[in-house]
Design an enzyme around this catalytic site. Structure first.
Site, PDB file in Angstrom:
ATOM      1  CG  ASP A  25      -7.961  -1.419   4.462  1.00 38.95           C
ATOM      2  OD1 ASP A  25      -7.587  -2.127   5.406  1.00 38.95           O
ATOM      3  OD2 ASP A  25      -7.234  -0.575   3.917  1.00 38.95           O
ATOM      4  CD  GLU A  72       0.150  -1.029   3.196  1.00 37.50           C
ATOM      5  OE1 GLU A  72       1.072  -1.679   2.693  1.00 37.50           O
ATOM      6  OE2 GLU A  72       0.115  -0.720   4.393  1.00 37.50           O
TER       7      GLU A  72
HETATM    8 ZN   LIG Z   1      -5.463  -2.790   6.269  1.00 42.32          ZN
END
Ligand SMILES: [Zn+2]
Length: 330
Positions: free
Chosen positions: A270, A192
């Site tokens: 998420d 990420e």
């Molecule tokens: Zn996460």
């Protein structure tokens, strides 16, 4: 299409980033809805720094046993409405000790609330304990040892999350080594906002069976091949990746290409609050952008169950429920 009706499996879900306004205002009535929108939800387009800035708004609301119980029940209510068959919920126990709870008590409390919520809502679940990239080696070891201490309960695995500048591996190698020695299932955030180099290093240094995100890898075909060959499952969170600017637009997201290449991918939010999305909404976005339908969602849910931190008996039972659920809605 009403995607709510489809049974779902979600493996990447942060407890401490998923508080509804209902529970936030119940715990702290001084927080207005306007403030909640600004402080708890990430803008549709920002950066990982901006995204992660929202997380600490939740922490003061999760420092007592009663509050931890309330936020856990609150999340299960959201999961039930979204028709979750199975969820793995993660949090960092060391972030909930500022009012005197020990990390052990934090886990005990969330674990007990989870047991109750599974019974009340019918949503099966497991818990993953997170260390954080900015934690020390000692803090990571405390966290992974908690997973070992709670073996046999709803606590099922270990993860590393959050961010910090510089090297994000060295301090945490001993914790992952401990996990591997003890046979503790591991996932790890990777890629990420850090690119394929970070994904490559995560595979080689932490050797997790799954990765949170892990999607910026298409620029290195040998990495995609490695992930595919090792059957490392990617817990993909498209909306979150667009918010953090890992990819420009939803259409640029590699989930479809990775799926077509035979990588084990699953769909996740998420976090329900910071990402401001439900699984049903995420399905709608995937349907509109990539034309995904019941076949893709069914396969992604199967991939996720294959990679879930559960016993083989439980996996078989949930797999049968998933198949039956899909047969009823299509
Ligand atoms: Zn996460």
């Amino acid at each position: 299409m009403d995607w709510t009706k489809f049974p779902k499996v979600e493996l990447h879900l942060h407890l401490d980033c998923s508080l509804s306004y209902k529970v936030v205002s119940q715990i702290d009535p001084s927080i207005t809805h306007k403030q909640y929108l600004a402080d708890f939800i990430s803008p549709a387009k920002s950066s990982l720094v901006e995204y992660l800035k929202r997380a600490p708004s939740n922490f003061p609301l999760m420092q007592t046993e009663e509050h931890l119980r309330l936020v856990t029940m609150d999340l299960f209510e959201q999961l039930q409405k979204d028709n979750l068959l199975y969820a793995e919920i993660r949090f960092a126990p060391l972030l909930h000790t500022s009012k005197g709870l020990t990390p052990q008590q934090v886990v005990e409390c969330v674990e007990a609330a989870t047991a109750q919520a599974v019974q009340d809502t019918g949503v099966e679940a497991r818990l993953i304990l997170c260390t954080l990239r900015y934690f020390s080696t000692a803090q990571s070891l405390v966290t992974v040892r908690l997973v070992e201490d709670f073996r046999g309960t709803y606590v099922a695995g270990f993860d590393i999350a959050a961010d910090r500048p510089g090297n994000v591996f060295d301090d945490h190698l001993p914790a992952f080594q401990y996990a591997h020695n003890k046979g503790i299932p591991c996932t790890a955030h990777s890629g990420e906002a850090r690119g394929s180099g970070n994904v490559w290093d995560t595979v080689h240094l932490f050797a997790p069976s799954r990765m949170g995100h892990g999607v910026p890898c298409l620029d290195r075909p040998e990495l995609v091949e490695l992930i595919r060959k090792k059957r490392i499952h990617l817990e993909v969170c498209p909306t979150s990746n667009i918010q953090t600017n890992t990819f420009d637009t939803y259409a640029d997201h590699p989930i479809d290409e990775l799926y077509r290449l035979g990588v084990s991918v699953g769909v996740n939010t998420d976090s329900r609050t910071i990402s401001n999305v439900t699984m049903s909404e995420e399905y709608e976005k995937l349907h509109r952008t990539f034309g995904w339908g019941s076949e893709e969602f069914y396969n992604c849910n199967r991939n996720a169950l294959d990679a879930a931190f559960i016993s083989e008996d439980e996996r078989e039972r949930l797999m049968a429920q998933l198949t039956e659920g899909y047969q009823q809605v299509i």
